[in-house]
Every structure is written in C-alpha cells, then in structure tokens.
Design an enzyme around this catalytic site. Structure first.
Site, PDB file in Angstrom:
ATOM      1  N   CYS A  59      -3.281  -2.785  19.976  1.00 41.34           N
ATOM      2  CA  CYS A  59      -2.134  -3.207  19.165  1.00 41.34           C
ATOM      3  C   CYS A  59      -2.538  -4.456  18.386  1.00 41.34           C
ATOM      4  O   CYS A  59      -3.181  -5.349  18.935  1.00 41.34           O
ATOM      5  CB  CYS A  59      -0.954  -3.504  20.094  1.00 41.34           C
ATOM      6  SG  CYS A  59       0.414  -4.368  19.300  1.00 41.34           S
ATOM      7  N   CYS A  86       0.073   3.312  19.151  1.00 41.34           N
ATOM      8  CA  CYS A  86      -1.264   2.753  18.920  1.00 41.34           C
ATOM      9  C   CYS A  86      -2.151   2.724  20.166  1.00 41.34           C
ATOM     10  O   CYS A  86      -3.235   3.310  20.183  1.00 41.34           O
ATOM     11  CB  CYS A  86      -1.150   1.352  18.337  1.00 41.34           C
ATOM     12  SG  CYS A  86      -0.280   1.344  16.754  1.00 41.34           S
ATOM     13  N   CYS A 115       7.722   0.028  20.331  1.00 42.35           N
ATOM     14  CA  CYS A 115       6.756   1.117  20.065  1.00 42.35           C
ATOM     15  C   CYS A 115       6.410   1.939  21.308  1.00 42.35           C
ATOM     16  O   CYS A 115       6.281   3.155  21.239  1.00 42.35           O
ATOM     17  CB  CYS A 115       5.449   0.552  19.505  1.00 42.35           C
ATOM     18  SG  CYS A 115       5.662  -0.417  18.035  1.00 42.35           S
ATOM     19  N   CYS A 157      -7.492  -0.343  29.857  1.00 43.88           N
ATOM     20  CA  CYS A 157      -6.722  -1.306  29.069  1.00 43.88           C
ATOM     21  C   CYS A 157      -7.575  -1.850  27.923  1.00 43.88           C
ATOM     22  O   CYS A 157      -8.778  -2.061  28.057  1.00 43.88           O
ATOM     23  CB  CYS A 157      -6.289  -2.444  29.985  1.00 43.88           C
ATOM     24  SG  CYS A 157      -5.604  -3.839  29.088  1.00 43.88           S
ATOM     25  N   CYS A 207      -6.517  -6.230  22.140  1.00 45.25           N
ATOM     26  CA  CYS A 207      -5.110  -5.802  22.090  1.00 45.25           C
ATOM     27  C   CYS A 207      -4.170  -7.020  22.072  1.00 45.25           C
ATOM     28  O   CYS A 207      -4.290  -7.925  22.889  1.00 45.25           O
ATOM     29  CB  CYS A 207      -4.779  -4.909  23.283  1.00 45.25           C
ATOM     30  SG  CYS A 207      -3.116  -4.226  23.162  1.00 45.25           S
ATOM     31  N   CYS A 260       1.573  -5.977  14.602  1.00 43.30           N
ATOM     32  CA  CYS A 260       1.874  -5.920  13.170  1.00 43.30           C
ATOM     33  C   CYS A 260       3.324  -6.263  12.847  1.00 43.30           C
ATOM     34  O   CYS A 260       3.682  -6.379  11.683  1.00 43.30           O
ATOM     35  CB  CYS A 260       1.531  -4.539  12.623  1.00 43.30           C
ATOM     36  SG  CYS A 260       2.636  -3.234  13.202  1.00 43.30           S
ATOM     37  N   HIS A 295       3.374  -4.433  25.289  1.00 42.75           N
ATOM     38  CA  HIS A 295       2.588  -4.432  26.529  1.00 42.75           C
ATOM     39  C   HIS A 295       3.421  -4.011  27.761  1.00 42.75           C
ATOM     40  O   HIS A 295       2.906  -3.369  28.668  1.00 42.75           O
ATOM     41  CB  HIS A 295       2.030  -5.848  26.698  1.00 42.75           C
ATOM     42  CG  HIS A 295       1.360  -6.156  27.983  1.00 42.75           C
ATOM     43  ND1 HIS A 295       0.107  -5.690  28.312  1.00 42.75           N
ATOM     44  CD2 HIS A 295       1.756  -6.929  29.032  1.00 42.75           C
ATOM     45  CE1 HIS A 295      -0.243  -6.157  29.504  1.00 42.75           C
ATOM     46  NE2 HIS A 295       0.740  -6.898  29.954  1.00 42.75           N
ATOM     47  N   CYS A 319       4.757   2.038   4.072  1.00 42.45           N
ATOM     48  CA  CYS A 319       6.083   2.148   4.697  1.00 42.45           C
ATOM     49  C   CYS A 319       6.857   3.335   4.123  1.00 42.45           C
ATOM     50  O   CYS A 319       7.585   4.021   4.842  1.00 42.45           O
ATOM     51  CB  CYS A 319       6.856   0.845   4.543  1.00 42.45           C
ATOM     52  SG  CYS A 319       6.165  -0.470   5.551  1.00 42.45           S
ATOM     53  N   CYS A 351       3.451  -2.607  10.162  1.00 41.19           N
ATOM     54  CA  CYS A 351       2.438  -2.284   9.166  1.00 41.19           C
ATOM     55  C   CYS A 351       1.836  -0.916   9.505  1.00 41.19           C
ATOM     56  O   CYS A 351       0.734  -0.846   9.996  1.00 41.19           O
ATOM     57  CB  CYS A 351       1.373  -3.393   9.160  1.00 41.19           C
ATOM     58  SG  CYS A 351       0.301  -3.355   7.720  1.00 41.19           S
ATOM     59  N   CYS A 369       4.817  -6.774   4.675  1.00 43.28           N
ATOM     60  CA  CYS A 369       4.641  -7.493   3.400  1.00 43.28           C
ATOM     61  C   CYS A 369       5.968  -7.987   2.850  1.00 43.28           C
ATOM     62  O   CYS A 369       6.094  -9.154   2.469  1.00 43.28           O
ATOM     63  CB  CYS A 369       3.956  -6.590   2.376  1.00 43.28           C
ATOM     64  SG  CYS A 369       2.320  -6.055   2.879  1.00 43.28           S
ATOM     65  N   CYS A 376       0.829  -1.207   0.000  1.00 43.01           N
ATOM     66  CA  CYS A 376       0.000   0.000   0.000  1.00 43.01           C
ATOM     67  C   CYS A 376       0.866   1.261   0.000  1.00 43.01           C
ATOM     68  O   CYS A 376       0.354   2.365   0.081  1.00 43.01           O
ATOM     69  CB  CYS A 376      -0.901  -0.001   1.228  1.00 43.01           C
ATOM     70  SG  CYS A 376       0.015   0.171   2.761  1.00 43.01           S
ATOM     71  N   CYS A 407       3.331  -0.199  27.944  1.00 39.93           N
ATOM     72  CA  CYS A 407       2.130   0.486  27.452  1.00 39.93           C
ATOM     73  C   CYS A 407       1.670   1.554  28.445  1.00 39.93           C
ATOM     74  O   CYS A 407       1.649   1.318  29.650  1.00 39.93           O
ATOM     75  CB  CYS A 407       1.017  -0.531  27.244  1.00 39.93           C
ATOM     76  SG  CYS A 407      -0.544   0.249  26.811  1.00 39.93           S
TER      77      CYS A 407
HETATM   78  S1  SF4 Z   1      -3.849  -1.756  26.161  1.00 43.17           S
HETATM   79 FE1  SF4 Z   1      -2.785  -3.615  25.406  1.00 43.17          FE
HETATM   80  S2  SF4 Z   1      -0.650  -3.155  25.720  1.00 43.17           S
HETATM   81 FE2  SF4 Z   1      -1.796  -1.705  26.959  1.00 43.17          FE
HETATM   82  S3  SF4 Z   1      -1.905  -2.678  28.968  1.00 43.17           S
HETATM   83 FE3  SF4 Z   1      -3.739  -3.261  27.853  1.00 43.17          FE
HETATM   84  S4  SF4 Z   1      -3.204  -5.254  26.916  1.00 43.17           S
HETATM   85 FE4  SF4 Z   1      -1.300  -4.290  27.515  1.00 43.17          FE
HETATM   86  S1  SF4 Z   2       0.160  -2.430  16.119  1.00 43.93           S
HETATM   87 FE1  SF4 Z   2       1.472  -2.850  17.927  1.00 43.93          FE
HETATM   88  S2  SF4 Z   2       3.450  -3.511  17.068  1.00 43.93           S
HETATM   89 FE2  SF4 Z   2       2.310  -2.485  15.404  1.00 43.93          FE
HETATM   90  S3  SF4 Z   2       2.960  -0.337  15.487  1.00 43.93           S
HETATM   91 FE3  SF4 Z   2       1.112  -0.490  16.769  1.00 43.93          FE
HETATM   92  S4  SF4 Z   2       1.899  -0.846  18.837  1.00 43.93           S
HETATM   93 FE4  SF4 Z   2       3.591  -1.282  17.423  1.00 43.93          FE
END
Ligand code: SF4
Ligand code: SF4
Length: 382
Positions: free
Chosen positions: A326, A319, A307, A292, A298, A329, A269, A67, A223, A175, A64, A272
């Site tokens: 999340c 994200c 990330c 959460c 997630c 990806c 995680h 990137c 991604c 990809c 797409c 996060c």
């Molecule tokens: S939102 Fe996702 S990464 Fe964040 S604490 Fe909850 S399960 Fe973990």
């Molecule tokens: S989906 Fe998860 S691994 Fe992918 S960019 Fe977002 S936080 Fe990072």
C-alpha cells in the site's frame, strides 16, 4: 453480495432506509457497495429525489484521468446505470461527453448542444449543479495558472467560473483533493505551484482560497479514488443525506474526507489479508511471496481507508492482497509522505520525513507496527 452485507441489507429492509438520520445513513453506506445501495433502494431513491434531475459538471485539471477510469470500471451498476438511478444529468465530462466543437463544417456552432462552452455558460448561469473536479490546478507560473490552458482559458479560471454557483463541490482523487502526484516535491514544484481544490497538500486553502471563493469541498482522495467512494458520496449528496455545508463538519474528517470511507480510527493495515503474516513477523523481502509487505515498503499502517474491507474491482481484491505494498494514496501528504514508495519506513524513521502531515492516530498505529516489528527482529537476533 457477501453474507455480511446481505444480513445488513435484510436488517435495513425492515426500516425505511431513506428516512434514516444522516449519520446512520452514512454509516450504512460504509457497509455496502454502490451496487447494493443503488440496486436495493432504487424505488426509494426515485421517490426521494427532490429534483427532476440533478446536473453534474465534471471538470479535469492536471491528472491522468485515472479516477474517471476507476469510476468507469464500476461494473454493477456501471456509471450509466448509476447516473440513471440517481437521475443525474451528466452535463459535461471532457473524456466521455459527446464530441463537441466550436466549428462544424466550417460554420460557427452557436448552440449548447454542440458547443460545450455555451452549454457550460448556460449551466453555470442556471445554477443548481454539482461540480466534480478531477485533477489538480497549477497556479504557476507566477500565479497566472498558465501551466494548464484549455481552449485558451486557464484551468484556474475555468474552476473559478464553475465553482461560483455550484451547490456542492466534490474533489475526486488525490490530485484534486490535495495536489497529489502533480504537487510532489521536485525542482519545478515552486514554479508550477499545483494545488488541490481546497487543500495544498495537507494545508487547508487550495485553489479556491487563491481565487477568493469560500465554498466547502468534499474530498474523495485516492490514486485513483474507489468508484464506491465517488458514487456513494454523490448519491448521499443528491439524496440530501449530506447537506452542504451544514453536515460537513460532522461527516468529514480534518482533511475533508467522508469519515465513513476514510475512518480516522481505522487504517488499511487493520484488515489486510496478509495481517496474519505481519503478526507472526513473516515479512517478504521480494515481491511475489505470500507474506507481509512491510519490508517492501507497505504504508498501510498510515492509510485511513476501507480498502481492505470494501476491496476493489467488484470486491475481488485490493493492493496488498494482489501483492502490491500500500502506498497510502489516500493521505493528504501523498506521495511525499509515502516516498520512497517501496522502502521499509523503519529505515527512514517511523513517521517518514514529514511527520506533521501524518494524522496522529496513524503515527500511533505505525509506531506500534514498527515497534512490534523491531521487537520481533530483536527476538530473531537480526
Ligand atoms: S502487507 Fe501491509 S497492510 Fe498487510 S499486514 Fe503487512 S504491513 Fe500491514
Ligand atoms: S494504495 Fe493503500 S490506500 Fe491506496 S488504494 Fe491501495 S490499499 Fe487503498
């Protein structure tokens, strides 16, 4: 620049950054963004560059262009500044190179300035270029590769030509690394037979193997992939801090990813911003809340990437911080191992439907996550 990074840079200032051994250098890259790296060490970088310029060929397969978009969104330095600082000659990039064509005013164009076919031929012949591949490569139908033909040439053939004399190959995005969304299970997946450059999903041996080309590949999945992951990896290759192929065994994980950006022992995680809610068992059941996102599907306990530390969009957010679960990806089985994307994994079993494609440590982390969650739910009498 955050205080942590400022302190790190101050510490690094007292040592000759570019004389660091490779491992320490890569570790340092993990702690800083491309902006810090390129701006702080500009003088050293210029002095350290082995070649007058490094040629870069960036090919696009089935994708797409997200990137490229991601790396074009790198704000400080932007892509042009980064290429200048690293003394890179971006020979070819389909979406951002100058308009070129075989015909001009009804006449055949037969010089490399205007005809990219000639330009690429000359570049491949001269060698000493880095090849970046974005997008997957269809092998179908029946091994012909004809599901993607550009300029009357299959992309499979274009990759073969480009890969042969490349000094390093970097597969950018889910990809190119593993097949990504294009290779997701579907009724036509067998016919299209999309492959990554060096992997098909989580199995080693992508399109290069099909082509009989034995070359190491650095995978930068995502991604899209984070601009820092792309620019810093290219920077490390260009500065000779990742020697291809000698260093790849130690610097890359089992799926060809630089461990520094995709740490085997760390998942999104872990850091996060919503982690406190998770630990207190406060799970959002609708989007838009502060809690959460586990129940909204997630998959961060499965996602090996920095990330949540590095953050996105100039270190502003990421994200889960922005409210999106999340989708892991960066993992080799993506998207199949993350599907259904927005459904709590507990409902379909902790490890999902394809346990073999999830690294052991991620299974452990997710099992712990799900276990804690389940215990909390029991405590609440749910
Ligand atoms: S939102 Fe996702 S990464 Fe964040 S604490 Fe909850 S399960 Fe973990
Ligand atoms: S989906 Fe998860 S691994 Fe992918 S960019 Fe977002 S936080 Fe990072």
């Amino acid at each position: 620049m955050s205080t942590g990074i400022k302190n790190l840079v101050r510490t690094l200032d007292s040592v000759d950054f570019l004389k660091m051994d490779r491992r320490t250098f890569m570790k340092a890259l993990g702690a800083m963004g491309a902006a810090t790296f390129l701006n702080t060490y500009q003088a050293e970088i210029v002095g350290a560059l082995e070649f007058a310029e490094t040629k870069l060929v960036w090919l696009h397969g089935s994708e797409c262009t997200g990137c490229s978009e991601s790396v074009l969104n790198a704000g400080n330095p932007d892509l042009v500044q980064a290429l200048e600082k690293l003394n890179v000659n971006l020979v070819f990039h389909e979406t951002i190179c100058a308009q070129q064509g075989i015909w001009n005013d009804g006449k055949l164009v037969n010089n490399s300035e205007l005809n990219s076919e000639i330009l690429l031929e000359e570049t491949y012949k001269a060698g000493k270029y880095i090849l970046v591949v974005e997008g997957s490569i269809p092998n179908g139908p029946n091994g012909s590769g004809r599901y993607l033909v550009i300029g009357n040439k299959t992309f499979k053939d274009s990759l073969a030509e480009a890969a042969k004399n490349a000094v390093a190959i970097v597969a950018v995005g889910a990809c190119a690394a593993y097949g990504g969304i294009t290779s997701a299970d579907s009724d036509v997946a067998k016919d299209t037979d999309y492959k990554g450059v060096a992997y098909s999903k989580d199995v080693k041996g992508g399109m290069l193997k099909e082509l009989g080309i034995d070359k190491p590949v650095i995978n930068i999945p995502g991604c899209p992939a984070h601009p820092d992951w792309i620019l810093l990896t290219l920077g490390a290759v260009i500065l000779g801090k990742i020697k291809v192929p000698d260093d790849l065994n130690t610097l890359l994980d089992d799926y060809g990813r630089p461990k520094v950006f995709y740490p085997p022992d760390h998942v999104v995680h872990d850091n996060c911003p919503r982690r406190g809610y998770y630990d207190r068992g406060e799970f959002d059941e609708e989007v838009g809340g502060p809690g959460c996102l586990w129940k909204l599907g997630c998959k961060a306990p499965y996602a090996h990437a920095d990330c949540a530390i590095r953050k996105w969009n100039g270190s502003v957010s990421m994200c889960t911080q922005a409210g999106g679960p999340c989708i892991a990806c960066v993992e080799p089985g993506f998207p199949d191992t993350s599907r259904p994307l927005y459904v709590e994994r507990e409902d379909i079993g902790v490890a999902g439907t394809n346990i073999d494609t999830v690294a052991k440590v991620a299974v452990g982390a997710a099992a712990v996550a799900a276990g804690v969650h389940a215990v909390r739910r029991m405590g609440k009498g749910e």
